[in-house]
Design a protein around this motif. Structure first.
Motif, mmCIF file in Angstrom:
data_model
loop_
_atom_site.group_PDB
_atom_site.id
_atom_site.type_symbol
_atom_site.label_atom_id
_atom_site.label_comp_id
_atom_site.label_asym_id
_atom_site.label_seq_id
_atom_site.Cartn_x
_atom_site.Cartn_y
_atom_site.Cartn_z
ATOM 1 N N PRO A 179 0.836 -1.202 0.000
ATOM 2 C CA PRO A 179 0.000 0.000 0.000
ATOM 3 C C PRO A 179 0.871 1.253 0.000
ATOM 4 N N SER A 180 0.303 2.350 -0.485
ATOM 5 C CA SER A 180 1.041 3.613 -0.498
ATOM 6 C C SER A 180 1.410 4.017 0.924
ATOM 7 N N VAL A 181 2.643 4.466 1.071
ATOM 8 C CA VAL A 181 3.142 4.854 2.389
ATOM 9 C C VAL A 181 3.534 6.322 2.340
ATOM 10 N N SER A 182 3.107 7.080 3.340
ATOM 11 C CA SER A 182 3.478 8.484 3.433
ATOM 12 C C SER A 182 4.821 8.581 4.151
ATOM 13 N N LEU A 183 5.823 9.098 3.456
ATOM 14 C CA LEU A 183 7.167 9.168 4.007
ATOM 15 C C LEU A 183 7.583 10.627 4.210
ATOM 16 N N PRO A 184 8.462 10.882 5.171
ATOM 17 C CA PRO A 184 8.985 12.240 5.364
ATOM 18 C C PRO A 184 9.981 12.572 4.253
ATOM 19 N N GLU A 185 10.420 13.808 4.222
ATOM 20 C CA GLU A 185 11.466 14.181 3.263
ATOM 21 C C GLU A 185 12.727 13.387 3.580
ATOM 22 N N LEU A 186 13.285 12.764 2.548
ATOM 23 C CA LEU A 186 14.419 11.870 2.745
ATOM 24 C C LEU A 186 15.712 12.525 2.284
ATOM 25 N N PRO A 187 16.840 12.094 2.829
ATOM 26 C CA PRO A 187 18.131 12.641 2.395
ATOM 27 C C PRO A 187 18.419 12.264 0.950
ATOM 28 N N ARG A 188 19.246 13.031 0.294
ATOM 29 C CA ARG A 188 19.598 12.787 -1.100
ATOM 30 C C ARG A 188 20.988 12.166 -1.227
ATOM 31 N N SER A 189 21.399 11.454 -0.206
ATOM 32 C CA SER A 189 22.728 10.841 -0.203
ATOM 33 C C SER A 189 22.783 9.670 -1.179
ATOM 34 N N LEU A 196 16.099 11.559 10.823
ATOM 35 C CA LEU A 196 14.690 11.279 11.046
ATOM 36 C C LEU A 196 14.434 10.863 12.489
ATOM 37 N N SER A 197 13.192 11.068 12.920
ATOM 38 C CA SER A 197 12.811 10.558 14.234
ATOM 39 C C SER A 197 12.765 9.036 14.178
ATOM 40 N N ALA A 198 12.684 8.407 15.319
ATOM 41 C CA ALA A 198 12.665 6.942 15.364
ATOM 42 C C ALA A 198 11.471 6.391 14.590
ATOM 43 N N GLU A 199 10.331 7.032 14.723
ATOM 44 C CA GLU A 199 9.124 6.568 14.024
ATOM 45 C C GLU A 199 9.267 6.761 12.515
ATOM 46 N N GLN A 200 9.784 7.932 12.102
ATOM 47 C CA GLN A 200 9.980 8.190 10.673
ATOM 48 C C GLN A 200 10.997 7.230 10.081
ATOM 49 N N PHE A 201 12.081 6.988 10.808
ATOM 50 C CA PHE A 201 13.114 6.083 10.311
ATOM 51 C C PHE A 201 12.556 4.670 10.131
ATOM 52 N N ALA A 202 11.762 4.209 11.087
ATOM 53 C CA ALA A 202 11.197 2.863 11.002
ATOM 54 C C ALA A 202 10.346 2.705 9.745
#
Length: 248
Positions: A177-187, A200-206
């Motif tokens: 299913p589609s997942v809403s993700l935070p802005e991610l690094p461009r590394s 990212l926070s622990a929840e965002q990273f997970a």
């Protein structure tokens, strides 16, 4: 035995779904082209590629395939996909990852041997059947030679090559299913996960790491199916690890 006029292979496999279908269109019928273009339906697992004319470039062919898949060509430079090899690998990876079932290619008679060899990798390295629309009287000797190494069938009936599509994409249920993700690094890849962990926070990273892991596993699955995988991996690892590589 091959019919020298049509190129039809009388010894073609009797399988219901050969890896390659060649549709002979000796009169260059506009209705055949229209049917192939109308058959384009990525959501249902079928795409139609209309190759850029007057070029023999595999890189341009890869761009045509990516465009048919709906991928943003303007992003290739930013993703460092700047060579023919990388562009073709990206196209195959998208085909495999999205599990398209049929790739229809117009103007196959204008493609040189190198482009045909590239196109014939599609059924070998992905789950997609390749349909080549050949707008000419006969197959060239080079094209016949390439086809001889892969299960194929030749037809003059476009409707047999493009049966109606019914229901949903055959692998629709397998997509996450589609997942809403935070802005991610461009590394770049070697540092990407560590940068996610730092920013990212622990929840965002997970959440992001779950999708990242899924992507890496899908990529590894595709790469290890490539016929050259063991040869290149063994060369990179060195002789001490060859036994471990083949045991994996």
């Amino acid at each position: 035995m091959t019919d020298p006029l049509s190129g039809e292979d009388n010894h073609a496999p009797a399988a219901d779904r050969p890896a390659v279908l060649v549709v002979m269109d000796p009169t260059d019928d506009a209705a055949v082209t229209a049917a192939a273009l109308q058959a384009h339906n990525p959501a249902m697992g079928r795409i139609t590629v209309h190759p850029t004319p007057v070029t023999s470039s595999v890189q341009t062919l890869a761009h045509d395939l990516l465009a048919a898949l709906g991928k943003p060509l303007h992003r290739l430079g930013a993703e460092k996909i700047t060579s023919a090899r990388l562009a073709w690998q990206a196209a195959l990876a998208w085909l495999s990852g999205e599990r398209h079932q049929q790739v229809v290619v117009l103007r196959a008679h204008l493609m040189n041997e190198t482009r045909w060899a590239s196109m014939l990798e599609i059924p070998t390295l992905t789950s997609a059947q390749l349909v080549l629309i050949h707008h000419a009287q006969r197959l060239s000797p080079a094209h016949q030679r390439l086809l001889s190494s892969i299960p194929h069938r030749i037809t003059h009936d476009i409707t047999k090559a493009l049966p109606p599509l019914h229901g949903e994409h055959p692998y629709e249920d397998s997509f996450p299913p589609s997942v809403s993700l935070p802005e991610l690094p461009r590394s770049d890849f070697p540092h990407f996960r560590a940068e996610m962990f730092r920013h990212l926070s622990a929840e965002q990273f997970a959440a992001a790491d779950t999708e990242y892991t899924r992507g890496v596993e899908t990529a590894c699955h595709w790469l290890t199916r490539h016929p050259d995988y063991h040869r290149h991996a063994a060369a990179a690892l060195g002789p001490r690890n060859i036994v471990r590589l083949h045991a994996a």
